[in-house]
Design a protein around this motif. Structure first.
Motif, PDB file in Angstrom:
ATOM      1  N   ALA A   1       0.759  -1.163  -0.002  1.00  0.00           N
ATOM      2  CA  ALA A   1       0.015   0.045  -0.011  1.00  0.00           C
ATOM      3  C   ALA A   1       0.679   1.116   0.097  1.00  0.00           C
ATOM      4  O   ALA A   1       0.526   2.273  -0.467  1.00  0.00           O
ATOM      5  N   ILE A   2       1.881   1.359   0.661  1.00  0.00           N
ATOM      6  CA  ILE A   2       2.970   2.437   0.947  1.00  0.00           C
ATOM      7  C   ILE A   2       3.609   2.563  -0.566  1.00  0.00           C
ATOM      8  O   ILE A   2       3.357   3.877  -0.927  1.00  0.00           O
ATOM      9  N   ASN A   3       3.931   1.600  -1.090  1.00  0.00           N
ATOM     10  CA  ASN A   3       4.660   1.642  -2.474  1.00  0.00           C
ATOM     11  C   ASN A   3       3.590   2.165  -3.543  1.00  0.00           C
ATOM     12  O   ASN A   3       3.896   3.183  -4.546  1.00  0.00           O
ATOM     13  N   LYS A   4       2.083   1.826  -3.537  1.00  0.00           N
ATOM     14  CA  LYS A   4       1.257   2.235  -4.303  1.00  0.00           C
ATOM     15  C   LYS A   4       0.911   3.859  -4.128  1.00  0.00           C
ATOM     16  O   LYS A   4       1.050   4.662  -5.298  1.00  0.00           O
ATOM     17  N   ILE A   5       0.776   4.360  -2.983  1.00  0.00           N
ATOM     18  CA  ILE A   5       0.691   5.483  -2.520  1.00  0.00           C
ATOM     19  C   ILE A   5       2.225   6.505  -3.154  1.00  0.00           C
ATOM     20  O   ILE A   5       2.148   7.580  -3.789  1.00  0.00           O
ATOM     21  N   ARG A   6       3.268   5.747  -2.993  1.00  0.00           N
ATOM     22  CA  ARG A   6       4.429   6.488  -3.157  1.00  0.00           C
ATOM     23  C   ARG A   6       4.446   6.648  -4.846  1.00  0.00           C
ATOM     24  O   ARG A   6       4.828   7.676  -5.355  1.00  0.00           O
ATOM     25  N   LYS A   7       3.905   5.675  -5.770  1.00  0.00           N
ATOM     26  CA  LYS A   7       3.893   5.701  -7.036  1.00  0.00           C
ATOM     27  C   LYS A   7       3.073   6.858  -7.626  1.00  0.00           C
ATOM     28  O   LYS A   7       3.126   7.686  -8.303  1.00  0.00           O
ATOM     29  N   GLU A   8       2.014   7.029  -6.954  1.00  0.00           N
ATOM     30  CA  GLU A   8       0.960   7.844  -7.164  1.00  0.00           C
ATOM     31  C   GLU A   8       1.544   9.429  -6.769  1.00  0.00           C
ATOM     32  O   GLU A   8       1.467  10.310  -7.663  1.00  0.00           O
ATOM     33  N   TYR A   9       2.124   9.482  -5.938  1.00  0.00           N
ATOM     34  CA  TYR A   9       2.745  10.882  -5.679  1.00  0.00           C
ATOM     35  C   TYR A   9       3.865  11.219  -6.720  1.00  0.00           C
ATOM     36  O   TYR A   9       3.879  12.258  -7.049  1.00  0.00           O
ATOM     37  N   LEU A  10       4.721  10.302  -6.994  1.00  0.00           N
ATOM     38  CA  LEU A  10       5.977  10.343  -7.855  1.00  0.00           C
ATOM     39  C   LEU A  10       5.310  10.948  -9.301  1.00  0.00           C
ATOM     40  O   LEU A  10       5.944  11.660 -10.018  1.00  0.00           O
ATOM     41  N   GLU A  11       4.178  10.133  -9.610  1.00  0.00           N
ATOM     42  CA  GLU A  11       3.426  10.420 -11.018  1.00  0.00           C
ATOM     43  C   GLU A  11       2.907  12.016 -10.891  1.00  0.00           C
ATOM     44  O   GLU A  11       3.014  12.525 -11.856  1.00  0.00           O
ATOM     45  N   LYS A  12       2.585  12.451  -9.935  1.00  0.00           N
ATOM     46  CA  LYS A  12       1.934  13.704  -9.756  1.00  0.00           C
ATOM     47  C   LYS A  12       3.275  14.799  -9.461  1.00  0.00           C
ATOM     48  O   LYS A  12       2.842  16.020  -9.464  1.00  0.00           O
ATOM     49  N   GLY A  13       4.257  14.262  -9.425  1.00  0.00           N
ATOM     50  CA  GLY A  13       5.631  15.328  -9.418  1.00  0.00           C
ATOM     51  C   GLY A  13       5.861  15.455  -7.901  1.00  0.00           C
ATOM     52  O   GLY A  13       6.542  16.508  -7.487  1.00  0.00           O
ATOM     53  N   LEU A  14       5.228  14.956  -6.805  1.00  0.00           N
ATOM     54  CA  LEU A  14       5.292  15.277  -5.668  1.00  0.00           C
ATOM     55  C   LEU A  14       6.605  14.362  -4.964  1.00  0.00           C
ATOM     56  O   LEU A  14       6.706  13.189  -5.391  1.00  0.00           O
TER      57      LEU A  14
END
Length: 130
Positions: A46-59
């Motif tokens: 779950a943490i890796n999924k959130i990390r991927k979403e943040y990185l895709e948004k440039g965060l």
């Protein structure tokens, strides 16, 4: 003098408005006579999924995954498990919790059950161990 009154009025109004923000606190309360142990297993998927979403948004996102941990809670003490502002806690990063008294397993709870556990109508936000 009028300037200072306006500053005080604005500060007071801001304080009153900000106090109305919704906060949610989830804590584990040890009302038993014995020390209890809380073991928390982290959901790295779950943490890796959130990390991927943040990185895709440039965060940015912390690159280290948290580790499973264990907390001892003495009798008549509590442990702040989670706290959020403006939302209900979702415990997205928790895979499972286990609570022990000595060697005896008192409670084992998976991610899908944790939210129900802390939303008891009689004492919302608190898990009380007797």
């Amino acid at each position: 003098m009028k300037f200072y009154k306006n500053v005080i009025l604005i500060f007071t109004l801001f304080s009153l408005i900000s106090c109305g923000e919704k906060s949610s606190i989830s804590s584990i309360v040890n009302n038993s006579k014995n020390e209890i142990t809380l073991k928390v297993k982290i959901d790295n998927d779950a943490i890796n999924k959130i990390r991927k979403e943040y990185l895709e948004k440039g965060l940015s996102f912390n690159e280290e995954n948290p580790k499973d941990y264990e907390i001892k809670i003495e009798p008549s003490e509590s442990y702040l498990f989670d706290a959020t502002m403006h939302t209900e806690p979702d415990f997205y990063d928790i895979k499972e919790i286990e609570i022990y008294s000595g060697d005896t397993l008192i409670l084992k709870c998976r991610k899908d059950q944790i939210h129900k556990l802390f939303s008891d109508a009689s004492n919302p936000g608190n898990l009380i161990i007797n």
